[in-house]
Design a protein around this motif. Structure first.
Motif, PDB file in Angstrom:
ATOM      1  N   TRP A  47       0.827  -1.210   0.000  1.00 48.44           N
ATOM      2  CA  TRP A  47       0.000   0.000   0.000  1.00 48.44           C
ATOM      3  C   TRP A  47       0.860   1.258   0.000  1.00 48.44           C
ATOM      4  N   LYS A  48       1.399   1.607  -1.182  1.00 51.14           N
ATOM      5  CA  LYS A  48       2.301   2.754  -1.291  1.00 51.14           C
ATOM      6  C   LYS A  48       1.823   3.809  -2.279  1.00 51.14           C
ATOM      7  N   SER A  49       1.420   3.397  -3.475  1.00 50.25           N
ATOM      8  CA  SER A  49       1.191   4.338  -4.563  1.00 50.25           C
ATOM      9  C   SER A  49      -0.232   4.273  -5.089  1.00 50.25           C
ATOM     10  N   ALA A  50      -0.552   5.230  -5.983  1.00 50.82           N
ATOM     11  CA  ALA A  50      -1.873   5.246  -6.616  1.00 50.82           C
ATOM     12  C   ALA A  50      -2.102   3.985  -7.443  1.00 50.82           C
ATOM     13  N   CYS A 124     -13.298  -5.385   0.878  1.00 53.92           N
ATOM     14  CA  CYS A 124     -13.640  -3.971   1.103  1.00 53.92           C
ATOM     15  C   CYS A 124     -13.006  -3.462   2.390  1.00 53.92           C
ATOM     16  N   ASN A 125     -13.132  -4.239   3.457  1.00 52.48           N
ATOM     17  CA  ASN A 125     -12.560  -3.838   4.746  1.00 52.48           C
ATOM     18  C   ASN A 125     -11.048  -3.678   4.653  1.00 52.48           C
ATOM     19  N   ASN A 126     -10.412  -4.605   3.955  1.00 50.07           N
ATOM     20  CA  ASN A 126      -8.965  -4.529   3.821  1.00 50.07           C
ATOM     21  C   ASN A 126      -8.560  -3.263   3.057  1.00 50.07           C
ATOM     22  N   PHE A 127      -9.292  -2.958   2.014  1.00 53.40           N
ATOM     23  CA  PHE A 127      -9.018  -1.742   1.246  1.00 53.40           C
ATOM     24  C   PHE A 127      -9.176  -0.506   2.131  1.00 53.40           C
ATOM     25  N   LEU A 128     -10.277  -0.418   2.845  1.00 48.59           N
ATOM     26  CA  LEU A 128     -10.553   0.760   3.660  1.00 48.59           C
ATOM     27  C   LEU A 128      -9.600   0.881   4.840  1.00 48.59           C
ATOM     28  N   ASP A 129      -9.099  -0.254   5.339  1.00 46.36           N
ATOM     29  CA  ASP A 129      -8.138  -0.212   6.450  1.00 46.36           C
ATOM     30  C   ASP A 129      -6.775   0.317   6.016  1.00 46.36           C
ATOM     31  N   HIS A 130      -6.463   0.243   4.703  1.00 48.98           N
ATOM     32  CA  HIS A 130      -5.120   0.587   4.248  1.00 48.98           C
ATOM     33  C   HIS A 130      -5.047   1.800   3.330  1.00 48.98           C
ATOM     34  N   ILE A 131      -6.153   2.214   2.750  1.00 50.72           N
ATOM     35  CA  ILE A 131      -6.091   3.249   1.716  1.00 50.72           C
ATOM     36  C   ILE A 131      -5.588   4.588   2.241  1.00 50.72           C
ATOM     37  N   ASP A 132      -5.801   4.891   3.511  1.00 49.74           N
ATOM     38  CA  ASP A 132      -5.348   6.181   4.045  1.00 49.74           C
ATOM     39  C   ASP A 132      -3.836   6.323   3.979  1.00 49.74           C
ATOM     40  N   GLY A 133      -3.119   5.220   3.985  1.00 53.98           N
ATOM     41  CA  GLY A 133      -1.660   5.275   3.945  1.00 53.98           C
ATOM     42  C   GLY A 133      -1.080   5.435   2.564  1.00 53.98           C
ATOM     43  N   VAL A 134      -1.903   5.427   1.547  1.00 49.26           N
ATOM     44  CA  VAL A 134      -1.416   5.542   0.167  1.00 49.26           C
ATOM     45  C   VAL A 134      -1.224   7.016  -0.193  1.00 49.26           C
ATOM     46  N   MET A 136      -1.425   9.663  -2.828  1.00 50.24           N
ATOM     47  CA  MET A 136      -2.054   9.881  -4.129  1.00 50.24           C
ATOM     48  C   MET A 136      -2.962  11.099  -4.043  1.00 50.24           C
ATOM     49  N   ASP A 137      -3.511  11.497  -5.158  1.00 50.12           N
ATOM     50  CA  ASP A 137      -4.420  12.628  -5.198  1.00 50.12           C
ATOM     51  C   ASP A 137      -5.597  12.407  -4.251  1.00 50.12           C
ATOM     52  N   ALA A 138      -5.888  13.384  -3.423  1.00 51.02           N
ATOM     53  CA  ALA A 138      -6.895  13.221  -2.381  1.00 51.02           C
ATOM     54  C   ALA A 138      -8.292  13.023  -2.954  1.00 51.02           C
ATOM     55  N   THR A 139      -8.613  13.748  -4.019  1.00 46.33           N
ATOM     56  CA  THR A 139      -9.947  13.608  -4.613  1.00 46.33           C
ATOM     57  C   THR A 139     -10.129  12.218  -5.202  1.00 46.33           C
ATOM     58  N   ASN A 142     -10.646   9.737  -2.441  1.00 40.59           N
ATOM     59  CA  ASN A 142     -11.993   9.784  -1.871  1.00 40.59           C
ATOM     60  C   ASN A 142     -13.022   9.098  -2.765  1.00 40.59           C
ATOM     61  N   VAL A 143     -12.872   9.247  -4.080  1.00 34.31           N
ATOM     62  CA  VAL A 143     -13.778   8.559  -4.993  1.00 34.31           C
ATOM     63  C   VAL A 143     -13.652   7.050  -4.817  1.00 34.31           C
ATOM     64  N   MET A 144     -12.424   6.548  -4.725  1.00 35.15           N
ATOM     65  CA  MET A 144     -12.213   5.118  -4.510  1.00 35.15           C
ATOM     66  C   MET A 144     -12.857   4.665  -3.200  1.00 35.15           C
ATOM     67  N   ILE A 145     -12.673   5.452  -2.154  1.00 38.79           N
ATOM     68  CA  ILE A 145     -13.268   5.117  -0.862  1.00 38.79           C
ATOM     69  C   ILE A 145     -14.780   5.043  -0.992  1.00 38.79           C
ATOM     70  N   GLY A 146     -15.370   5.998  -1.714  1.00 35.02           N
ATOM     71  CA  GLY A 146     -16.809   5.969  -1.929  1.00 35.02           C
ATOM     72  C   GLY A 146     -17.257   4.722  -2.675  1.00 35.02           C
ATOM     73  N   GLU A 147     -16.487   4.320  -3.666  1.00 28.12           N
ATOM     74  CA  GLU A 147     -16.831   3.121  -4.429  1.00 28.12           C
ATOM     75  C   GLU A 147     -16.839   1.890  -3.521  1.00 28.12           C
ATOM     76  N   VAL A 148     -15.805   1.749  -2.717  1.00 26.81           N
ATOM     77  CA  VAL A 148     -15.682   0.557  -1.874  1.00 26.81           C
ATOM     78  C   VAL A 148     -16.741   0.560  -0.773  1.00 26.81           C
ATOM     79  N   ARG A 149     -17.015   1.711  -0.196  1.00 25.96           N
ATOM     80  CA  ARG A 149     -18.070   1.779   0.826  1.00 25.96           C
ATOM     81  C   ARG A 149     -19.441   1.431   0.224  1.00 25.96           C
ATOM     82  N   THR A 150     -19.656   1.808  -1.033  1.00 25.92           N
ATOM     83  CA  THR A 150     -20.901   1.454  -1.709  1.00 25.92           C
ATOM     84  C   THR A 150     -21.002  -0.051  -1.909  1.00 25.92           C
ATOM     85  N   ILE A 151     -19.925  -0.656  -2.359  1.00 23.34           N
ATOM     86  CA  ILE A 151     -19.918  -2.101  -2.581  1.00 23.34           C
ATOM     87  C   ILE A 151     -20.161  -2.842  -1.269  1.00 23.34           C
ATOM     88  N   ARG A 152     -19.496  -2.403  -0.219  1.00 21.97           N
ATOM     89  CA  ARG A 152     -19.676  -3.056   1.089  1.00 21.97           C
ATOM     90  C   ARG A 152     -21.115  -2.914   1.571  1.00 21.97           C
TER      91      ARG A 152
END
Length: 546
Positions: A47-50, A124-134, A136-139, A142-152
């Motif tokens: 979990w490093k880059s975009a 989904c949980n794994n993605f959301l637990d780690h995405i803050d450490g990446v 990348m562009d903040a906007t 946030n779109v990715m986070i919204g997508e994963v929260r929707t799927i969950r």
């Protein structure tokens, strides 16, 4: 045409990499030892880059697709939801066992829906637990986070709808933690989903370019939210959710109908949310269950005549009231969506050949080839006329999960049930747009009588969304799942002289007496928690009656 798939799974190597990453990062599911394979990527190194985030997001999406599996995304499982709700059956009786009084906690397909949802939730949980450490562009993040929260939230909504009280897990867990979870009641899960979907909608754009079709959007989140609110009978809230989508001004009622379920309609702006596939790379085999044997399929799914009878005549009247209905030629003068949806004996032409299920012939699909296990009707809705595009074991057609037609009909129903005034203008903005598409051209609805309109809306949903996975949901929230299933079902028309016909059992109108179900009211409204889960986790409580 499949550009979104290129984004996620544009080649076999990309797909394999995405799936491997998703699997290796989906730490600690039940029955899986908490050990990092030496050949896999670790969370610490990944979990490093975009680009890492994009690959992980691809893994989240891919985990919901399925090939022939059962979850709340794959075409096979969505079609089966409608079959379970009284629209049909198949040779192996999978949908029958959900509603014929025999459902039990050991039934493997119950476990498949349950584990399929939690498999994707874990990712989904794994993605959301780690995405803050990446970094990348903040906007974009946030779109990715919204997508994963929707799927969950989509998965949790379905789990609560069908299973009731379920574990509400929001972070990756150890094996010990996952095997000792308690359940959150259905209302609590619904509340969580509502909060998540509202927050997710605020993070995402209303729509995406055609090249990104398949991504969750604000419209996806709001449409799922609308479903949830309708299930809760929060009619004013549901109307608002749907109104917001309507106000986006992006989505339309496509003038076509049949093409919406084929390659030709995959980029239609009527499609809000769909399961993405690509032939030869990430295909599925739904067509093997739908395609009659005449064209090389393993014909297993077949509609009930009760669905067929629900289609109006072309004058907008039901078959019991219309002068256009001819009991000896019952398929003539009917809503065009009948011929777009159901393959009918000696009527439907497909790939240059007329479909035949006449008994007593040498045709591959004759009724007596499989007596008692299919109806003589087939599902036509998803069958691709071009065999190079719709291979029975290698099909790339997307499967629509949410269409704009659902938004309009949901908005009208919510307005009706909320007590809001019903005007001709409202009808024309909603149900009459759906019925009036160029390929259908059914007469406009004009009644504003509440009871009459409720019946019309419910029938319209039944017809418009046949085999798209909405019927069980609708029957549950309307409280009719028992009455729709606890009855005798019929199949194809066999004779115009039922009193003297002896080859097969028929009803008074000459329709084949096919299947009988015996839904247990007060029990089968909820599915049982899988026995395998009960054995692992002593904190889980079984649903009543199982």
């Amino acid at each position: 045409m499949k550009n979104i798939k290129r984004c996620f799974v544009g080649s076999k190597s990309w797909l394999i990499m995405a799936v491997v990453i998703a699997c290796s990062l989906a730490s600690c599911q039940k029955n899986i030892l908490d050990k990092q394979p030496l050949s896999a990527l670790s969370d610490a190194s990944f979990w490093k880059s975009a680009s890492d985030a994009k690959l992980a997001l691809a893994g989240v999406y891919n985990s919901g697709a399925g090939y022939t599996g059962y979850n709340f995304w794959a075409g096979t499982s969505m079609v089966n939801l409608d079959l379970m709700a009284g629209d049909g059956s198949e040779k192996e009786s999978i949908p029958d066992h959900f509603t014929d009084g025999t459902l039990n906690a050991s039934y493997s397909f119950v476990g498949a829906y349950y584990s399929g949802a939690y498999n994707q939730i874990t990712k989904c949980n794994n993605f959301l637990d780690h995405i803050d450490g990446v970094t990348m562009d903040a906007t974009a993040k946030n779109v990715m986070i919204g997508e994963v929260r929707t799927i969950r939230a989509y998965n949790y909504f379905n789990l609560a709808l069908y299973f009731g009280n379920v574990p509400l897990i929001q972070h990756v867990q150890t094996v010990e933690q996952s095997n000792s979870n308690t359940q959150t009641n259905q209302a609590g899960v619904y509340a969580f989903c509502e909060t998540e979907l509202k927050a997710a909608a605020a993070l995402m754009p209303p729509s995406v370019p055609d090249a990104q079709q398949g991504h969750m959007t604000a419209a996806s989140a709001l449409a799922i939210l609308g479903r949830l609110q309708m299930a809760e009978k929060k009619w004013t809230d549901a109307a608002q959710s749907y109104q917001t989508i309507m106000n986006f001004g992006y989505y339309i009622i496509d003038p076509r109908y049949r093409e919406l379920f084929l390659n030709a309609g995959e980029l239609s702006h009527e499609v809000i949310m769909s399961m993405q596939y690509i032939q030869n790379t990430y295909s599925h085999s739904l067509l093997q269950y739908l395609t009659p044997e005449t064209w090389g399929g393993w014909h297993q799914y077949s509609p009930f005549n009760e669905l067929v009878q629900d289609y109006e005549c072309m004058d907008g009247s039901t078959i019991d009231k219309s002068p256009l209905y001819d009991k000896n030629n019952p398929y003539n003068n009917r809503d065009p969506r009948l011929d777009f949806t159901v393959m009918i004996n000696n009527r439907t032409k497909f790939r240059g050949t007329t479909y035949s299920s006449d008994p007593g012939t040498n045709k591959p699909d004759r009724l007596d080839e499989y007596p008692g296990v299919w109806s003589g009707y087939a599902i036509y809705k998803f069958l691709e006329d071009d065999p190079t595009l719709g291979n029975v074991s290698n099909d790339g057609n997307n499967f629509p999960i949410i269409r704009y037609a659902e938004v309009l009909l949901g908005y009208l129903e919510s307005q009706l049930e909320s007590g809001a005034p019903i005007t001709q203008s409202l009808l024309d903005q909603t149900i009459n747009k759906v019925r009036g598409r160029a390929a259908v051209k059914m007469p406009a609805v004009t009644t504003t009588d509440k009871d009459a309109l409720r019946t019309i809306i419910r029938r319209e949903r039944h017809i418009e969304f046949a085999f798209e996975g909405l019927r069980y949901y609708d029957c549950l929230r309307w409280g009719i799942i028992g009455s729709e299933n606890n009855r005798q079902f019929t199949g194809m028309k066999l004779t115009n002289s039922p009193s003297t016909y002896t080859q097969f059992p028929v009803d008074a109108n000459g329709f084949y007496l096919y299947k009988k179900r015996a839904f247990i009211t007060g029990k089968n409204e909820l599915w049982p928690i899988p026995q395998s889960e009960m054995q692992i986790n002593p904190n889980l409580k079984q649903n009543p009656g199982y």
